[in-house]
Each structure stands twice: as structure tokens, then as C-alpha cells.
Enzyme design. Structure first.
Site, mmCIF file in Angstrom:
data_model
loop_
_atom_site.group_PDB
_atom_site.id
_atom_site.type_symbol
_atom_site.label_atom_id
_atom_site.label_comp_id
_atom_site.label_asym_id
_atom_site.label_seq_id
_atom_site.Cartn_x
_atom_site.Cartn_y
_atom_site.Cartn_z
ATOM 1 N N TYR A 266 9.987 -9.966 43.407
ATOM 2 C CA TYR A 266 8.742 -10.456 44.142
ATOM 3 C C TYR A 266 7.452 -10.203 43.425
ATOM 4 O O TYR A 266 7.564 -9.259 42.482
ATOM 5 C CB TYR A 266 8.884 -9.982 45.584
ATOM 6 C CG TYR A 266 8.885 -8.252 45.657
ATOM 7 C CD1 TYR A 266 7.745 -7.516 45.484
ATOM 8 C CD2 TYR A 266 10.190 -7.826 45.984
ATOM 9 C CE1 TYR A 266 8.131 -6.244 45.810
ATOM 10 C CE2 TYR A 266 10.382 -6.580 46.146
ATOM 11 C CZ TYR A 266 9.242 -5.711 46.070
ATOM 12 O OH TYR A 266 9.404 -4.339 46.213
ATOM 13 N N HIS A 316 9.435 -6.377 39.494
ATOM 14 C CA HIS A 316 8.409 -7.206 38.956
ATOM 15 C C HIS A 316 8.882 -7.805 37.716
ATOM 16 O O HIS A 316 9.232 -6.852 36.747
ATOM 17 C CB HIS A 316 7.190 -6.409 39.182
ATOM 18 C CG HIS A 316 6.923 -5.866 40.650
ATOM 19 N ND1 HIS A 316 7.011 -6.510 41.877
ATOM 20 C CD2 HIS A 316 6.469 -4.602 40.787
ATOM 21 C CE1 HIS A 316 6.649 -5.663 42.665
ATOM 22 N NE2 HIS A 316 6.320 -4.508 42.344
#
Length: 340
Positions: A266, A316
Site C-alpha cells: 500500500y 511500500h
């Protein structure tokens, strides 16, 4: 003159009816997660949409982010209709968006979202302008201040403070670092685990990665019963309730799908701040992003050898996110100040 007035009234009535019917259709035809309709909600939404129609004005900057046909790469990704803030009138999510959001931090037994949102907006503003009244300003300039050590000895402070909006994120301090990072903050993006107390006039923008994050806002401004998520979190916060804004979960998915093309699990708070600012501002300047001149990934307020760990964990994709900002700068949509 009388005939002219009648025509104006006729057209205004038509526009109001059109917006009303469109609003009803969009909300009731959506098969997503149901959100309880609040008192006067339809009237508020109608008023909001109508105000946008009559207030719309062009950007007056030399280079406007939203200008199309400058780059096909940008046009394929930038969706101007996406609303970055959650409100009482746009809280209903499509089912696939809702399920994707629940999987971000693998929340096993989430409470009913409709009930949470209803309680949340009984405490914090539920009718905030989802684009922060962008069109009331001809050229809104945003400074997005990251936490990179490349800000040290940069002397960017006064330049950062000169912007209309100054966005910061997570635990970033300003006291003691004003010469390099500035002293003004208009919006500070956090999630419960990264919260720090903010200045009196700073808007807190909660980035919710799970339903518990929304519940934490309720708890932290009232009873203080939530003290732990996957780590300890502040049970109470001093932020004024009217200063609390909620980043829209659907906007997180938009950033992930459109801008990151599914890279990482995400988006980071950094790239979420950048895309957020591109939707509420006309010019965006980035400070404190990336490594310093020696290739070190650390925060400007500390020497932390593990500060760049998320670049390797897969949570990430820091390298891909950096490529996105670099590309945006190369097509003159944003400016990046690299510091030291």
C-alpha cells in the site's frame, strides 16, 4: 428585465433539479457498502454540488497541475473527480474498494463501517469541502515537506513557509529546525501509530489504513479507551475536533491503482501526501523527499540507520514511489527541492 429574471430563475431551477436527480441516482445505484443517510445530508450535498457549479474558476498559476494534454502519462493517471477527503455525503464505498481497504493491515473482525462513520461524523466535520474549497483561490501553492535528512542545512525554511498550504506527515517536528524546514503547518497527515501533538491551528488529516483507525479518532477525542492497535497509541489527543479531517480510503486505492500501478502493499504517507496535494493545490513543491547527497535514508531530526527499511520490506515500494515523483517533476507538474 422581468423576462430575463424569469429565465434566470428557470435555469437555476433546472440546474438544481439536475444536480438533485444526479445525486440520488449515484448514491442509490451504487451497490457498495451502505452508509446511513444523515439528517439534511441530501440538502447539504445538493448545496455543495451547486456551489461548485457557480464557483468554478480557472487556475491562474503559470503552470497548473490539473491542466490536461501536457503529458499522456499524467492524463492516464490523474482523475480530477476523485475526492481526497471522506465526508458524510461521499462515505459510501464500492464493495471492491472496501474489501481492498480491509486487507491493507489484515483486520480480521472489523466493526460495522456504517455505524463507525455515523458516530465519527457526529464528532468531527462531516460536511467539509472534499477539495478544501480549492476553486475559491486562483493559484494555491502547496509545500509538501517530507522527513528526509537532506533537509539538514538546506535553509529552505522561509521558502516553505511562504506557501498557502504546508503539509507535513507523521512525527515530523519543526521546533529547533525552523531554518531548514520552516515553522508553519496547515495540514499534518498521520495515522494512530505515527501521531504527534500538533499546533493549535493545524488540521490533522487522519490516513485510515483500517476501521480501528477511525474508531481511534472517536476514542481519542472522547473516552480514551483505545490504547493499542498493533502497537501502543495515544489514548487521548488535544487536536480540536473541528480540525480533524479524514483521508478517503477510496483515495488511497486510487493512489495505489493509478499512480503506483500496484507496487508495494500500500502507499506510503509520503506519496499519499503528494497526490493529495495535487488534488487540492495548483502548484506543488516537494521538500525533504529521497536520500541525502551521501545516499543515506534517515530523518532530518535523528540519525536512524533503519529509516529506509520500508524500501526493502515490500510494505511500500520506495523506489517506485520515487520514480513517480521524479516523472512528475520532469513534466513540470511538481518541483522537487533536493536539499543537501
Amino acid at each position: 428585465m422581468v423576462n430575463l429574471r424569469k429565465k434566470i430563475v428557470k435555469w437555476l431551477t433546472f440546474l438544481l433539479l439536475f444536480v438533485f436527480l444526479t445525486s440520488c441516482f449515484l448514491n442509490y445505484s451504487n451497490s457498495g457498502v451502505p452508509i446511513t443517510w444523515f439528517p439534511k445530508q441530501m440538502v447539504l450535498e445538493l448545496s455543495e454540488n451547486f456551489q461548485k457549479l457557480i464557483k468554478q474558476r480557472p487556475c491562474t498559476c503559470t503552470h497548473c497541475i490539473s491542466q490536461s494534454k501536457v503529458s499522456s502519462w499524467f492524463d492516464q493517471r490523474f482523475n480530477q473527480t476523485m475526492q481526497p477527503l471522506l465526508t458524510a455525503s461521499n462515505a459510501m464505498m464500492e464493495e471492491d474498494t472496501y474489501q481492498w481497504w480491509l486487507r491493507l493491515q489484515r483486520e480480521r473482525k472489523p466493526n460495522n463501517l456504517s455505524d463507525i462513520v455515523k458516530e465519527l461524523f457526529s464528532l468531527v466535520p462531516g460536511n467539509v469541502d472534499p477539495v478544501l474549497d480549492k476553486r475559491s483561490v486562483g493559484c494555491r501553492r502547496c509545500a509538501v515537506v517530507g522527513n528526509s535528512g537532506n533537509l539538514r542545512a538546506s535553509s529552505y525554511g522561509s521558502d516553505i513557509d511562504s506557501h498557502d498550504f504546508v503539509l507535513r506527515m507523521n512525527r515530523a517536528p519543526t521546533v529547533g529546525f525552523e531554518a531548514d524546514v520552516g515553522s508553519r503547518t496547515t495540514h499534518h497527515l498521520v495515522y494512530p501509530e505515527s501521531f504527534r501533538e500538533l499546533g493549535e491551528n493545524v488540521n490533522m488529516v487522519l490516513v485510515p489504513f483500517k476501521t480501528t483507525d477511525l474508531q481511534w479518532v472517536i476514542s481519542a477525542t472522547t473516552t480514551g479507551t483505545i490504547t493499542h492497535t498493533y502497537v501502543p497509541v495515544p489514548p487521548k489527543i488535544k487536536v480540536k475536533q473541528e480540525k480533524i479531517l479524514i483521508y478517503h480510503p477510496a483515495f488511497i486505492k486510487y493512489v495505489f491503482d493509478n499512480w503506483l500501478q500496484g507496487h508495494g502493499r500500500y502507499p506510503s504517507t509520503g506519496i499519499l501526501s503528494v497526490i493529495f496535494s495535487m488534488h487540492v493545490c495548483d502548484e506543488v513543491d516537494l521538500y525533504g523527499f529521497g536520500a541525502d547527497s551521501k545516499g543515506n535514508w534517515h530523518h532530518y531530526w535523528e540519525n536512524n540507520p533503519s529509516a529506509g527499511a520500508f524500501r526493502k520490506t515490500g510494505v511500500h515500494d520506495g523506489d517506485f514511489e520515487s520514480n513517480v515523483t521524479t516523472t512528475l517533476a520532469s513534466i513540470n507538474k511538481i518541483r522537487i527541492f533536493k536539499g543537501r
